[in-house]
Design a protein around this motif. Structure first.
Motif, PDB file in Angstrom:
ATOM      1  N   PHE A 189      17.354  -3.646  23.454  1.00 38.73           N
ATOM      2  CA  PHE A 189      16.489  -2.429  23.447  1.00 38.73           C
ATOM      3  C   PHE A 189      16.295  -1.888  24.672  1.00 38.73           C
ATOM      4  CE2 PHE A 189      14.149  -4.399  19.555  1.00 38.73           C
ATOM      5  CZ  PHE A 189      15.440  -3.983  18.645  1.00 38.73           C
ATOM      6  N   ASP A 190      16.099  -0.654  24.715  1.00 40.02           N
ATOM      7  CA  ASP A 190      15.889   0.086  25.995  1.00 40.02           C
ATOM      8  C   ASP A 190      14.871   1.162  25.833  1.00 40.02           C
ATOM      9  OD1 ASP A 190      17.650   1.870  24.489  1.00 40.02           O
ATOM     10  OD2 ASP A 190      19.263   1.593  25.974  1.00 40.02           O
ATOM     11  N   ASN A 191      14.198   1.374  24.579  1.00 33.88           N
ATOM     12  CA  ASN A 191      13.535   2.473  24.388  1.00 33.88           C
ATOM     13  C   ASN A 191      12.311   1.995  23.451  1.00 33.88           C
ATOM     14  OD1 ASN A 191      12.147   4.849  23.413  1.00 33.88           O
ATOM     15  ND2 ASN A 191      14.104   6.151  23.878  1.00 33.88           N
ATOM     16  N   LYS A 192      11.135   1.748  24.022  1.00 33.56           N
ATOM     17  CA  LYS A 192       9.999   1.444  23.253  1.00 33.56           C
ATOM     18  C   LYS A 192       9.588   2.276  22.345  1.00 33.56           C
ATOM     19  CE  LYS A 192       5.523  -1.028  23.854  1.00 33.56           C
ATOM     20  NZ  LYS A 192       4.452  -1.571  24.770  1.00 33.56           N
ATOM     21  N   LYS A 193       9.317   3.374  22.604  1.00 36.74           N
ATOM     22  CA  LYS A 193       8.884   4.521  21.685  1.00 36.74           C
ATOM     23  C   LYS A 193       9.663   4.645  20.525  1.00 36.74           C
ATOM     24  CE  LYS A 193       7.632   9.359  21.496  1.00 36.74           C
ATOM     25  NZ  LYS A 193       7.436  10.534  22.021  1.00 36.74           N
ATOM     26  N   LYS A 194      11.128   4.271  20.536  1.00 31.90           N
ATOM     27  CA  LYS A 194      11.890   4.349  19.412  1.00 31.90           C
ATOM     28  C   LYS A 194      11.696   3.265  18.413  1.00 31.90           C
ATOM     29  CE  LYS A 194      14.213   8.699  20.187  1.00 31.90           C
ATOM     30  NZ  LYS A 194      14.131   9.674  19.184  1.00 31.90           N
TER      31      LYS A 194
ATOM     32  N   ILE B 138       9.468   0.512  13.787  1.00 30.17           N
ATOM     33  CA  ILE B 138       8.432  -0.643  12.922  1.00 30.17           C
ATOM     34  C   ILE B 138       7.679   0.236  12.055  1.00 30.17           C
ATOM     35  CG2 ILE B 138       6.640  -1.970  13.640  1.00 30.17           C
ATOM     36  CD1 ILE B 138       8.272  -2.768  16.239  1.00 30.17           C
ATOM     37  N   ASP B 139       7.055   1.252  12.776  1.00 27.69           N
ATOM     38  CA  ASP B 139       6.141   2.046  11.654  1.00 27.69           C
ATOM     39  C   ASP B 139       6.824   2.605  10.405  1.00 27.69           C
ATOM     40  OD1 ASP B 139       4.118   2.021  13.637  1.00 27.69           O
ATOM     41  OD2 ASP B 139       4.657   4.011  14.541  1.00 27.69           O
ATOM     42  N   LEU B 140       8.023   2.735  10.589  1.00 27.97           N
ATOM     43  CA  LEU B 140       8.962   3.339   9.465  1.00 27.97           C
ATOM     44  C   LEU B 140       9.053   2.088   8.263  1.00 27.97           C
ATOM     45  CD1 LEU B 140      10.509   5.647   8.145  1.00 27.97           C
ATOM     46  CD2 LEU B 140      12.569   4.931   9.355  1.00 27.97           C
ATOM     47  N   ILE B 141       9.083   0.801   8.987  1.00 32.29           N
ATOM     48  CA  ILE B 141       9.318  -0.286   8.114  1.00 32.29           C
ATOM     49  C   ILE B 141       7.762  -0.549   7.314  1.00 32.29           C
ATOM     50  CG2 ILE B 141       9.225  -2.775   7.994  1.00 32.29           C
ATOM     51  CD1 ILE B 141      11.067  -2.451  10.549  1.00 32.29           C
ATOM     52  N   ASN B 142       6.950  -0.282   8.085  1.00 35.11           N
ATOM     53  CA  ASN B 142       5.503  -0.569   7.372  1.00 35.11           C
ATOM     54  C   ASN B 142       5.107   0.462   6.483  1.00 35.11           C
ATOM     55  OD1 ASN B 142       4.754  -2.870   8.801  1.00 35.11           O
ATOM     56  ND2 ASN B 142       3.840  -1.724  10.583  1.00 35.11           N
ATOM     57  N   GLU B 143       5.837   1.857   6.728  1.00 34.80           N
ATOM     58  CA  GLU B 143       5.462   2.747   5.712  1.00 34.80           C
ATOM     59  C   GLU B 143       5.857   2.597   4.341  1.00 34.80           C
ATOM     60  OE1 GLU B 143       7.069   6.486   7.384  1.00 34.80           O
ATOM     61  OE2 GLU B 143       5.797   6.417   9.291  1.00 34.80           O
ATOM     62  N   GLN B 144       6.862   1.628   4.078  1.00 27.74           N
ATOM     63  CA  GLN B 144       7.622   1.471   2.909  1.00 27.74           C
ATOM     64  C   GLN B 144       6.505   0.631   2.054  1.00 27.74           C
ATOM     65  OE1 GLN B 144      10.325   3.299   2.652  1.00 27.74           O
ATOM     66  NE2 GLN B 144       9.858   3.498   4.979  1.00 27.74           N
TER      67      GLN B 144
ATOM     68  N   GLU C 230       4.540  -8.065  20.868  1.00 30.11           N
ATOM     69  CA  GLU C 230       3.298  -7.190  20.463  1.00 30.11           C
ATOM     70  C   GLU C 230       3.843  -6.351  19.736  1.00 30.11           C
ATOM     71  OE1 GLU C 230      -0.502  -4.645  22.456  1.00 30.11           O
ATOM     72  OE2 GLU C 230       1.098  -5.611  23.717  1.00 30.11           O
ATOM     73  N   SER C 231       4.848  -5.395  19.769  1.00 31.81           N
ATOM     74  CA  SER C 231       5.243  -4.288  18.865  1.00 31.81           C
ATOM     75  C   SER C 231       5.682  -5.120  17.628  1.00 31.81           C
ATOM     76  CB  SER C 231       6.592  -3.733  19.483  1.00 31.81           C
ATOM     77  OG  SER C 231       6.311  -2.941  20.636  1.00 31.81           O
ATOM     78  N   PHE C 232       6.311  -5.968  17.499  1.00 36.52           N
ATOM     79  CA  PHE C 232       6.836  -6.327  16.307  1.00 36.52           C
ATOM     80  C   PHE C 232       5.611  -7.340  15.466  1.00 36.52           C
ATOM     81  CE2 PHE C 232      10.836  -5.272  17.665  1.00 36.52           C
ATOM     82  CZ  PHE C 232      11.531  -5.209  16.616  1.00 36.52           C
ATOM     83  N   GLN C 233       4.542  -7.642  16.278  1.00 37.57           N
ATOM     84  CA  GLN C 233       3.365  -8.250  15.309  1.00 37.57           C
ATOM     85  C   GLN C 233       2.768  -7.210  14.489  1.00 37.57           C
ATOM     86  OE1 GLN C 233       1.391  -9.694  18.830  1.00 37.57           O
ATOM     87  NE2 GLN C 233       1.679 -11.782  18.424  1.00 37.57           N
ATOM     88  N   LYS C 234       3.140  -6.004  14.574  1.00 39.57           N
ATOM     89  CA  LYS C 234       2.450  -4.790  13.842  1.00 39.57           C
ATOM     90  C   LYS C 234       2.935  -4.732  12.347  1.00 39.57           C
ATOM     91  CE  LYS C 234       1.676  -2.136  17.972  1.00 39.57           C
ATOM     92  NZ  LYS C 234       1.983  -0.683  18.690  1.00 39.57           N
ATOM     93  N   LEU C 235       4.143  -5.641  12.275  1.00 41.59           N
ATOM     94  CA  LEU C 235       4.773  -5.557  10.741  1.00 41.59           C
ATOM     95  C   LEU C 235       3.619  -6.118   9.878  1.00 41.59           C
ATOM     96  CD1 LEU C 235       8.559  -6.619  11.571  1.00 41.59           C
ATOM     97  CD2 LEU C 235       7.701  -4.319  10.989  1.00 41.59           C
ATOM     98  N   GLU C 236       3.602  -5.478   8.687  1.00 43.30           N
ATOM     99  CA  GLU C 236       2.656  -5.886   7.839  1.00 43.30           C
ATOM    100  C   GLU C 236       3.181  -5.934   6.334  1.00 43.30           C
ATOM    101  OE1 GLU C 236      -0.652  -3.111   7.891  1.00 43.30           O
ATOM    102  OE2 GLU C 236      -1.454  -4.174   9.774  1.00 43.30           O
TER     103      GLU C 236
ATOM    104  N   GLU D  16       4.390 -16.378  16.116  1.00 47.35           N
ATOM    105  CA  GLU D  16       3.709 -15.526  16.700  1.00 47.35           C
ATOM    106  C   GLU D  16       3.864 -14.011  16.243  1.00 47.35           C
ATOM    107  OE1 GLU D  16       4.285 -15.362  21.046  1.00 47.35           O
ATOM    108  OE2 GLU D  16       4.263 -17.575  21.266  1.00 47.35           O
ATOM    109  N   LEU D  17       5.026 -13.797  15.728  1.00 49.10           N
ATOM    110  CA  LEU D  17       5.389 -12.622  15.024  1.00 49.10           C
ATOM    111  C   LEU D  17       4.833 -12.586  13.625  1.00 49.10           C
ATOM    112  CD1 LEU D  17       8.996 -12.100  16.193  1.00 49.10           C
ATOM    113  CD2 LEU D  17       6.996 -10.787  17.009  1.00 49.10           C
ATOM    114  N   GLY D  18       4.450 -13.487  13.181  1.00 46.89           N
ATOM    115  CA  GLY D  18       3.747 -13.889  11.992  1.00 46.89           C
ATOM    116  C   GLY D  18       4.952 -14.053  10.601  1.00 46.89           C
ATOM    117  N   PHE D  19       5.931 -14.303  11.219  1.00 43.73           N
ATOM    118  CA  PHE D  19       7.261 -14.933  10.172  1.00 43.73           C
ATOM    119  C   PHE D  19       6.949 -16.281   9.986  1.00 43.73           C
ATOM    120  CE2 PHE D  19       8.997 -10.905  11.621  1.00 43.73           C
ATOM    121  CZ  PHE D  19       9.398 -10.425  10.627  1.00 43.73           C
TER     122      PHE D  19
END
Length: 410
Positions: free
Chosen positions: A178-183, A188-194, A218-224, A263-266
């Motif tokens: 990975f090289d772009n946190k915003k992308k 991750i948001d798109l995954i949650n939107e499903q 921290e970013s992938f902990q947001k998956l719900e 830690e990621l909740g998996f």
């Protein structure tokens, strides 16, 4: 070290031969343009220098950014030139036989090999520009061009309580690339939107080491997902593709990877199963460690499915799709749906829905992307969320899969 340098020199020599041939197209198309010729050789020499540097300094235990840049430059340079070579070589074959004929018949005063036609050189340059632009797009944009692919699957024996049950599958995160946190956070948001009931991750969290995932926890902990998040290991998660200072260091790396999964909740499934409950009904979720034809085979399907009823509804997570053909589809207990990843669709191919679906990886994996069915058993191969080695995707975009299970109406 000497053998490495010899291999590098041989490889660069091979590239130079291709460049000499490709240069004919530049020279013929732009006979009086010194800048076009200079730009060709400056670009080629820059690629040579970077390739030599990347190979000499490459270390699997460190960041892969240098190797990824080298891979993108190499592909960006080599693929268009190979197309030029193919077209010019085809013309040379025609020129040879035409020259042979005209020399023998005297129709051109014994001129054995006619001059190269400018039109063919210009055509070769025009055709080669297409993959050049495509590869450039894949590196700059395509690798984060997430798309959601949805499938609805019907089963006779799906418990009624699970009618409409939804799964979001992601695979092959490869956080070390990975090289772009915003992308990434957009994905991750798109995954949650499903809004799926569960999120299932089918392996390859990292490229080589657990520390590659540290900046992204921290970013992938947001998956719900309301009914939980489950994961398995892929071939890259074991740290087998690098040299470790000691066996203990490799073990410590794996232990940290297990901690990160938590830690990621998996819930990491290592040759084991869990039951997903809805009201008074349940379905079995099975997770095996990596089992791949030609790769590590830590997966134990017998152990993972032990004590499960023959009649229960079963979903299997298995990283490598070759497992399906080798063991799963003939397994004694009927597994309704298998979820895999691993292939990435080679991050390169052509997909036109309903018309064409091809990637070079199909030569190695008959089931390389999308949905397959044999003997009433389904396999879905996810194209991957991340990327590896080549820092781009051309025609095979990163995938978020949504699978909806339906009770078949009799």
């Amino acid at each position: 070290m000497i053998s490495v340098i010899i291999r590098i020199l041989l490889f660069l020599g091979f590239l130079f031969i291709i460049d000499l041939y490709s240069y004919q197209a530049i020279k013929t198309s732009f006979p009086n343009n010194i800048w076009a010729k200079l730009a060709f050789w400056l670009f080629s020499i820059s690629v040579y220098v970077f390739i030599a540097y990347a190979f000499l300094t490459f270390n699997r235990g460190t960041s892969s950014s240098g190797f990824s840049t080298m891979a993108s430059l190499l592909i960006l340079s080599l693929v268009p030139k190979l197309i030029i070579l193919l077209l010019l070589f085809g013309e040379d074959v025609i020129r040879f036989f035409r020259g042979l004929f005209t020399s023998a018949t005297g129709t051109r005063n014994g001129d054995f090999l006619p001059d190269r036609r400018k039109f063919i050189s210009q055509l070769a340059l025009a055709v080669s520009a297409v993959p050049f632009v495509g590869i450039l797009h894949g590196v700059l944009i395509g690798k984060y061009r997430y798309r959601v692919i949805s499938h609805t699957l019907e089963f006779d024996d799906l418990p009624e309580e699970f009618d409409g049950f939804s799964i979001t599958q992601i695979s092959d995160i490869h956080s070390g690339s990975f090289d772009n946190k915003k992308k990434i956070e957009y994905g991750i948001d798109l995954i949650n939107e499903q809004g799926s009931d569960v999120i299932l991750f089918t392996g390859d969290l990292v490229n080589n080491t657990s520390k590659e995932m540290e900046p992204w926890i921290e970013s992938f902990q947001k998956l719900e997902a309301p009914m939980g998040k489950y994961s398995i290991l892929g071939n890259h998660d074991y740290g087998d593709y690098m040299s470790w200072p000691s066996p203990e260091a490799k073990v410590a790396n794996m232990e940290r990877l297990y901690e990160i999964q938590e830690e990621l909740g998996f819930k990491l499934l290592r040759n084991e199963n869990v039951q997903l409950q809805k009201a008074n009904a349940s379905i079995d979720l099975i997770g095996v460690e990596n089992w791949g034809k030609g790769f590590v085979q830590h997966g134990d399907l017998e152990k993972a499915a032990e004590n499960l009823s023959d009649n229960s509804f079963k979903i299997l997570m298995s990283h490598d799709p070759s497992h399906f053909d080798e063991q799963v589809k003939s397994f004694s207990k009927f597994i309704h749906l298998t979820l895999s990843g691993h292939t990435h669709g080679m991050q390169f191919g052509i997909e036109i829905p309903g018309f064409l679906k091809w990637s070079p990886v199909s030569l190695r994996y008959p089931k390389w992307a999308g949905l397959y069915e044999e003997f009433g058993r389904y396999l879905h191969v996810n194209r991957g969320f991340g990327f590896l080695a080549f820092p781009g995707r051309v025609g095979i975009w990163p995938e978020i899969t949504v699978l909806k299970l339906k009770k078949k109406v009799s």
